[in-house]
Design a protein around this motif. Sequence first.
Motif, PDB file in Angstrom:
ATOM      1  N   UNK A 264      14.801  20.090  99.164  1.00 28.95           N
ATOM      2  CA  UNK A 264      15.970  19.880  98.320  1.00 28.95           C
ATOM      3  C   UNK A 264      15.586  20.419  96.954  1.00 28.95           C
ATOM      4  N   UNK A 265      16.214  21.526  96.576  1.00 28.38           N
ATOM      5  CA  UNK A 265      15.776  22.188  95.356  1.00 28.38           C
ATOM      6  C   UNK A 265      16.682  21.818  94.204  1.00 28.38           C
ATOM      7  N   UNK A 266      16.046  21.417  93.103  1.00 41.46           N
ATOM      8  CA  UNK A 266      16.830  21.036  91.929  1.00 41.46           C
ATOM      9  C   UNK A 266      17.382  22.256  91.229  1.00 41.46           C
ATOM     10  N   UNK A 267      18.663  22.200  90.942  1.00 47.55           N
ATOM     11  CA  UNK A 267      19.287  23.256  90.170  1.00 47.55           C
ATOM     12  C   UNK A 267      19.369  22.777  88.725  1.00 47.55           C
TER      13      UNK A 267
ATOM     14  N   UNK B  41      14.436  28.170  94.180  1.00 43.49           N
ATOM     15  CA  UNK B  41      13.250  27.328  94.261  1.00 43.49           C
ATOM     16  C   UNK B  41      13.165  26.810  95.697  1.00 43.49           C
ATOM     17  N   UNK B  42      12.032  26.945  96.369  1.00 39.74           N
ATOM     18  CA  UNK B  42      11.983  26.580  97.785  1.00 39.74           C
ATOM     19  C   UNK B  42      11.964  25.074  98.004  1.00 39.74           C
ATOM     20  N   UNK B  43      11.704  24.291  96.939  1.00 39.50           N
ATOM     21  CA  UNK B  43      11.640  22.840  97.122  1.00 39.50           C
ATOM     22  C   UNK B  43      10.519  22.489  98.097  1.00 39.50           C
ATOM     23  N   UNK B  44      10.742  21.400  98.817  1.00 37.70           N
ATOM     24  CA  UNK B  44       9.676  20.874  99.682  1.00 37.70           C
ATOM     25  C   UNK B  44       9.355  21.749 100.884  1.00 37.70           C
TER      26      UNK B  44
ATOM     27  N   UNK C 125       7.422  22.806  95.160  1.00 36.58           N
ATOM     28  CA  UNK C 125       8.314  23.976  95.240  1.00 36.58           C
ATOM     29  C   UNK C 125       9.348  24.049  94.136  1.00 36.58           C
ATOM     30  N   UNK C 126       8.990  23.492  92.961  1.00 34.98           N
ATOM     31  CA  UNK C 126       9.910  23.601  91.825  1.00 34.98           C
ATOM     32  C   UNK C 126       9.223  24.413  90.735  1.00 34.98           C
ATOM     33  N   UNK C 127       9.782  24.378  89.547  1.00 33.47           N
ATOM     34  CA  UNK C 127       9.184  25.110  88.448  1.00 33.47           C
ATOM     35  C   UNK C 127       9.533  26.592  88.530  1.00 33.47           C
ATOM     36  N   UNK C 128       8.499  27.405  88.352  1.00 35.97           N
ATOM     37  CA  UNK C 128       8.766  28.854  88.316  1.00 35.97           C
ATOM     38  C   UNK C 128       8.909  29.460  89.702  1.00 35.97           C
TER      39      UNK C 128
END
Lengths: 373, 619
Positions: free
Chosen positions: B545-548, B323-326, B450-453
């Motif tokens: 910062x991508x959530x895992x 996920x690319x995050x911000x 930049x989250x989700x799918x």
Amino acid sequence: MANNTNNVTTASLLSIYQFFKVDGPLFIALVLLSLSGLGLLYSASGGDLGLVQRQAMRLAIGFTGLLVMAQIPVDKLRSWSVMLYVLGLILLLLVLLVGDSAKGAQRWLDIAVIRFQPSEIMKIWVMMMMAYYFAARPIPATLKDVITGSALLLMPAVLILKQPDLGTTILVVSSGLFIIFLAGLRARVILSLIALSIAAAPIIWFKLHDYQRTRILTLINPESDPLNAGYHIIQSKIAIGSGGFYGKGWLNGTQSHLDFIPERSTDFIFSAFTEEFGFLGAAVLILTYFFIVVRGLVIAAHAQSNYAKLLGGGISLSFFSYVFVNIGMVTGLLPVVGVPLPLISYGGTSMVTLLIMFGILMSINSHKKLLGN
Amino acid sequence: MARRIVIGDQHLASVVFNRRAIAAVILVVIACGILLSQLYGLQVRQYKHYQTRSDDNHVRLQSVAPTRGLILDRDGVLLADNQPSYRLVITPSLVTDIDTLLKDLGAFINFDDRELRRFHRVILGRQSFQQTPLKFNLSDEELAIFAVKQHQFPGVEILATSTRHYPQHEYFTHTLGYVARMNRSDQQRMDAKNYRATTHIGKLGLEKYYEDILHGEVGYQHNEINAQGRQQRVLRTEQAVSGVDLKLSLITQLQKVATDTLGLKRGAVVAIDPNNGDVLAFVSMPSFDPNLFVNGISQKAYSQLRLSKDRPLFNRALIGQYPPGSTVKPVIALAALESGQVNANDMVFMGPHFKVPKQSRRYRDWKKGGHGNVDLKLALAQSCDVYFYKLGFAMGIKPMHDMLTRFDLGSQLGIDTAGEASGLVPNAAWKKRIHGEAWYPGESVITSIGQGYLLTTPLQLAHMTARIAMNGAGYKPRFVIARRNNKGTGFNNLDPIPLKQIDLKKEAHWQQVIAGMHAVVQGKTGTARNISKGATYVMAGKSGTAQVFSIAQDAEYKEEEVAKHLRDHALFVAYAPIEQPKIAVAVIVENGGGGSRVAAPIARKVMDAYLLNWMPDGQ
């Protein structure tokens, strides 16, 4: 002036021939053939000079034998015919009883230091006996004489076949048959004999050894067994065929130099020769043999006794049969029967035997006047 | 009386004999004719056939493997070369008993079971006079012992050859890939003729992608052999054509800086020259030494690599989909600007969370108290989530999907290496197709940060950044920039491959977004303001910062309380210098935590190294 010199040279040559009691053209042909044979042998053996030297030594012995035989009057030979024939039969029996075996066949006899094949010398003695028998009877020969004569031929033939040596048997039988043929056997009889032999073929087939049968089968289709029995024929044909019209050149035969041709300096030397000298070389060689045969027949025709005629003709035709069987065998026309190429194959006994035969021809040529008296 | 009869017979006998002799001559002529016609058939009519068979008999073609093309970096530093090596080869036809032979050789040469099994498999499929390798890369000791004992082993020879070698070891593994021994499926797939003498083939990376060019063309040695199959001499040689040498855009020094800066962290660094798509650095860590694979890696070493939790075999830069995050917020901002959802200069109050109308779920900002009044520039600089939640909700997925797609996310870039991943840019149709469900507004909300799918590779992020830097111009990323010319005297440069320009309705939108990215690094409140300290050039960037790990509603994410492998991925994208971009970088550190804190300093070091030290002259 030049003509004079030539005449002198020709005259002195003729007197030399007369002194040695040889026929000039035949003698020269034999010498040329033997010497070129040494050259071929050098190449076929892969440059083995030692082997060529041994062959040259045998040639020397053979030509000495030829000259010695040329001095013996044919009449003398005629008087020895029966005795030698009986001696030959005894030797053949001895071979079977106490002979030395080589390559699964008993052919050799060791007498003190001399080791030889009686079947070889028997080629001559059988012809002498046959000539002796038919010369003493009316010509053309009667059927009864032919049958009796055939019996004289059959005895040594069976003994040689027992060794077993199919090649020599065929040569001995055919040499006898040539004499019967020359003795005037009627065409009718010849034709019926041919018919008879065709009828007898299956019986002979069952009497043959396995390896002999395989040879005949592989002749018909060598590719059926390319790695074993057919291998020799295939490799020999490849050697001959790849020689082409002009050949690969002396010492350049790949099939012979890289060991693809079996027995390349003995029975298969013709393949090695033809690979290097091509169809042209083969034709020259065959013509040379042809010349020798015809010259021999001419000498026989001029002979004054029936014995000399029959023996001389028999010798000439036998010589040709050796050539035919050998070349036929290496070109895939005939089964592989182990017959050397006359005067060229490496090997002692057959070479000496052949030159002795030609010695007899020389004797026939030079002793006719004595008989005429 | 009797005497006269004899004389008469004598005359008759002569006549009969002469007739027979003439008949005999005729027979002899016929027999000679038969022989000559047989010879004519063999030597003249069938000459070609027997000529061929004679050649087949005594000429053995031995294929000679071509030398594999070298791989060099931009400055000519060797990345993949060929080193002399010695292998033990066996000609089965010259060996009487293979099993005894192997036992005797085993006394001083080490083979493992796999090598023996392979050898047995290979000799079954070959003609017995062909040399078959038994062991590759003999050690000096094995060579010395065999040299002494060679005469005891007819049919066994030492063959001098070359082995692929990677002098930079683990530094370029995920770019170059490696060659390894051909297996059965390789043998079936490749041109049997050209690969007859080849033992190794590119299995991964550039080695695989450029296999055709690197391999070269097989050569032949025409050997004369005798009936026993032993070689006599060389008749003729057709030289093999070596493979083509390749020059890469990578710079070894820069690659080393990027690798060493990432250090023991799991992650990836990709640096691209925005002006032509040249990949300047391409790092995935951890890595491994590709030389291990060239001549067969041991089962144990391979298991270690395969089972390691850090997954060194995994090419994060090319295949890692995160996920690319911000980091995609600049593109989301462009989508919003282009669709007229926002005016860049409007100051709007941003609270601590966002709610979809009539729904209870709260979408929280990363900053506890919210950002207060922000415009687009501040929203980017501070990475204000609520600002983007609002935009995402307002415009829905379609404009975001379309803009992300225009930046080549969600599909393969077509970089010149094997196995690139495509990432994922979702839309309603995609969701319907894959999940059989309608698109929910809440999914648009999280896509905006930049989250989700949404999934991207580090390579795609670097490429995206490069296109922003160039105001929409773009080039297909590439590794190979030149090939050795036919004469071998120099290199032919390959032209960059331009992509379709991203045209905006308003050119000013580029400047508005870039101003935000500039503020990320250079602004007083920028998330990555620390990395601009002491910089001699001006850069633009965006942290992520991508959530895992999904945290429960209202629960607070506390880094130290979450297991390390569930911690957030730290991301950072940047380019510099802002006025004339020379390098675009994407950094990801798996489970590293905050992007601006962990990933941004790495990006700075890479940009420093390139712009201050290793940038080629004339750039």
